[in-house]
Design a protein around this motif. Structure first.
Motif, PDB file in Angstrom:
ATOM      1  N   LEU A  84      -8.119  -1.492  -3.294  1.00 32.94           N
ATOM      2  CA  LEU A  84      -6.661  -1.552  -3.192  1.00 32.94           C
ATOM      3  C   LEU A  84      -6.074  -2.766  -3.901  1.00 32.94           C
ATOM      4  O   LEU A  84      -4.981  -3.215  -3.584  1.00 32.94           O
ATOM      5  CB  LEU A  84      -6.261  -1.572  -1.704  1.00 32.94           C
ATOM      6  CG  LEU A  84      -6.718  -0.391  -0.873  1.00 32.94           C
ATOM      7  CD1 LEU A  84      -6.457  -0.613   0.598  1.00 32.94           C
ATOM      8  CD2 LEU A  84      -6.047   0.882  -1.366  1.00 32.94           C
ATOM      9  N   ASP A 143      -6.042   7.766   2.345  1.00 33.47           N
ATOM     10  CA  ASP A 143      -7.358   7.904   1.708  1.00 33.47           C
ATOM     11  C   ASP A 143      -8.426   6.973   2.288  1.00 33.47           C
ATOM     12  O   ASP A 143      -9.620   7.198   2.088  1.00 33.47           O
ATOM     13  CB  ASP A 143      -7.248   7.666   0.199  1.00 33.47           C
ATOM     14  CG  ASP A 143      -6.540   8.809  -0.516  1.00 33.47           C
ATOM     15  OD1 ASP A 143      -6.368   9.897   0.086  1.00 33.47           O
ATOM     16  OD2 ASP A 143      -6.130   8.606  -1.680  1.00 33.47           O
ATOM     17  N   LEU A 182       0.855  -1.186   0.000  1.00 33.66           N
ATOM     18  CA  LEU A 182       0.000   0.000   0.000  1.00 33.66           C
ATOM     19  C   LEU A 182       0.893   1.238   0.000  1.00 33.66           C
ATOM     20  O   LEU A 182       1.917   1.271   0.692  1.00 33.66           O
ATOM     21  CB  LEU A 182      -0.885   0.047   1.247  1.00 33.66           C
ATOM     22  CG  LEU A 182      -2.213  -0.696   1.183  1.00 33.66           C
ATOM     23  CD1 LEU A 182      -2.008  -2.187   1.149  1.00 33.66           C
ATOM     24  CD2 LEU A 182      -3.073  -0.299   2.353  1.00 33.66           C
ATOM     25  N   THR A 183       0.489   2.216  -0.755  1.00 31.25           N
ATOM     26  CA  THR A 183       1.208   3.487  -0.713  1.00 31.25           C
ATOM     27  C   THR A 183       0.687   4.293   0.475  1.00 31.25           C
ATOM     28  O   THR A 183      -0.414   4.037   0.980  1.00 31.25           O
ATOM     29  CB  THR A 183       0.993   4.302  -2.007  1.00 31.25           C
ATOM     30  OG1 THR A 183      -0.394   4.688  -2.068  1.00 31.25           O
ATOM     31  CG2 THR A 183       1.379   3.498  -3.250  1.00 31.25           C
ATOM     32  N   GLN A 200      -0.375   7.266   0.370  1.00 36.17           N
ATOM     33  CA  GLN A 200      -1.591   7.968  -0.047  1.00 36.17           C
ATOM     34  C   GLN A 200      -2.815   7.056   0.005  1.00 36.17           C
ATOM     35  O   GLN A 200      -3.893   7.477   0.432  1.00 36.17           O
ATOM     36  CB  GLN A 200      -1.431   8.566  -1.452  1.00 36.17           C
ATOM     37  CG  GLN A 200      -2.544   9.530  -1.809  1.00 36.17           C
ATOM     38  CD  GLN A 200      -2.631  10.701  -0.834  1.00 36.17           C
ATOM     39  OE1 GLN A 200      -1.655  11.410  -0.597  1.00 36.17           O
ATOM     40  NE2 GLN A 200      -3.802  10.915  -0.245  1.00 36.17           N
ATOM     41  N   GLN A 201      -2.662   5.804  -0.406  1.00 31.74           N
ATOM     42  CA  GLN A 201      -3.777   4.859  -0.299  1.00 31.74           C
ATOM     43  C   GLN A 201      -4.198   4.700   1.157  1.00 31.74           C
ATOM     44  O   GLN A 201      -5.389   4.679   1.467  1.00 31.74           O
ATOM     45  CB  GLN A 201      -3.381   3.484  -0.862  1.00 31.74           C
ATOM     46  CG  GLN A 201      -3.285   3.437  -2.367  1.00 31.74           C
ATOM     47  CD  GLN A 201      -2.730   2.103  -2.836  1.00 31.74           C
ATOM     48  OE1 GLN A 201      -1.738   1.598  -2.294  1.00 31.74           O
ATOM     49  NE2 GLN A 201      -3.370   1.526  -3.850  1.00 31.74           N
ATOM     50  N   TRP A 202      -3.237   4.589   2.051  1.00 30.10           N
ATOM     51  CA  TRP A 202      -3.498   4.441   3.478  1.00 30.10           C
ATOM     52  C   TRP A 202      -4.255   5.655   4.013  1.00 30.10           C
ATOM     53  O   TRP A 202      -5.250   5.523   4.708  1.00 30.10           O
ATOM     54  CB  TRP A 202      -2.174   4.231   4.207  1.00 30.10           C
ATOM     55  CG  TRP A 202      -2.266   4.101   5.689  1.00 30.10           C
ATOM     56  CD1 TRP A 202      -1.776   4.972   6.609  1.00 30.10           C
ATOM     57  CD2 TRP A 202      -2.849   3.032   6.433  1.00 30.10           C
ATOM     58  NE1 TRP A 202      -2.024   4.518   7.882  1.00 30.10           N
ATOM     59  CE2 TRP A 202      -2.679   3.323   7.802  1.00 30.10           C
ATOM     60  CE3 TRP A 202      -3.502   1.855   6.075  1.00 30.10           C
ATOM     61  CZ2 TRP A 202      -3.140   2.484   8.811  1.00 30.10           C
ATOM     62  CZ3 TRP A 202      -3.955   1.022   7.083  1.00 30.10           C
ATOM     63  CH2 TRP A 202      -3.779   1.336   8.429  1.00 30.10           C
TER      64      TRP A 202
END
Length: 156
Positions: free
Chosen positions: A155, A124, A117-118, A120-122
């Motif tokens: 994801l 968001d 996970l990036t 930013q994904q986290w």
């Protein structure tokens, strides 16, 4: 830990047990961590459906909410199980840490051959989604719902 108000949500990856509430859904597990009580599955199964639903929908965010939730749950455990509710102890709310993705989540993603996970994904994800991934990535957890949660949260 400063709790965040979360909507009562049942995730799709929980759909195999959410109608009967035979297992403790993530929304309740979040509230248990918030109020500091450990509820074991044998205790959960002794509650009736209305009580389980109440634990899922009852607010547990403000200081007053948390006290009321804790009091209600403690009474339920005592009444249904005949013993006091167990204290949870200190909780590290890593789902609220937005500086980096927890290592356990990255490790679990690798185990399922998923990309990491990036940050930013986290960031968001909402609080309950981050909480769910943390819980699903912990050692000793069955884990089959981890990839389902990744897919559900976009994801994959």
């Amino acid at each position: 830990m400063i709790p965040v108000a979360v909507d009562t949500v049942f995730f799709a990856f929980e759909s195999d047990f959410v109608v009967s509430l035979r297992c403790i859904p993530m929304i309740v597990r979040y509230k248990l961590d918030t109020c500091g009580i450990k509820l074991k599955l044998p205790e959960w199964v002794k509650l009736n459906l209305a009580e389980k639903d109440e634990l899922a929908t009852r607010p547990c965010c403000t200081a007053a909410d948390i006290v009321a939730y804790r009091t209600y749950l403690s009474r339920l455990v005592q009444d249904r199980c005949g013993h006091p509710a167990s204290e949870l102890g200190a909780v590290d709310a890593v789902w609220d840490h937005l500086r980096d993705v927890p290592d356990d989540i990255q490790q679990k993603a690798r185990e399922w051959h998923r990309p990491p996970l990036t940050l930013q994904q986290w960031i968001d994800l909402d609080t309950l989604q981050r909480f769910a991934l943390v819980k699903l990535s912990r050692s000793g957890h069955e884990g089959r719902n981890f990839p389902r949660a990744l897919d559900e949260f976009g994801l994959s």
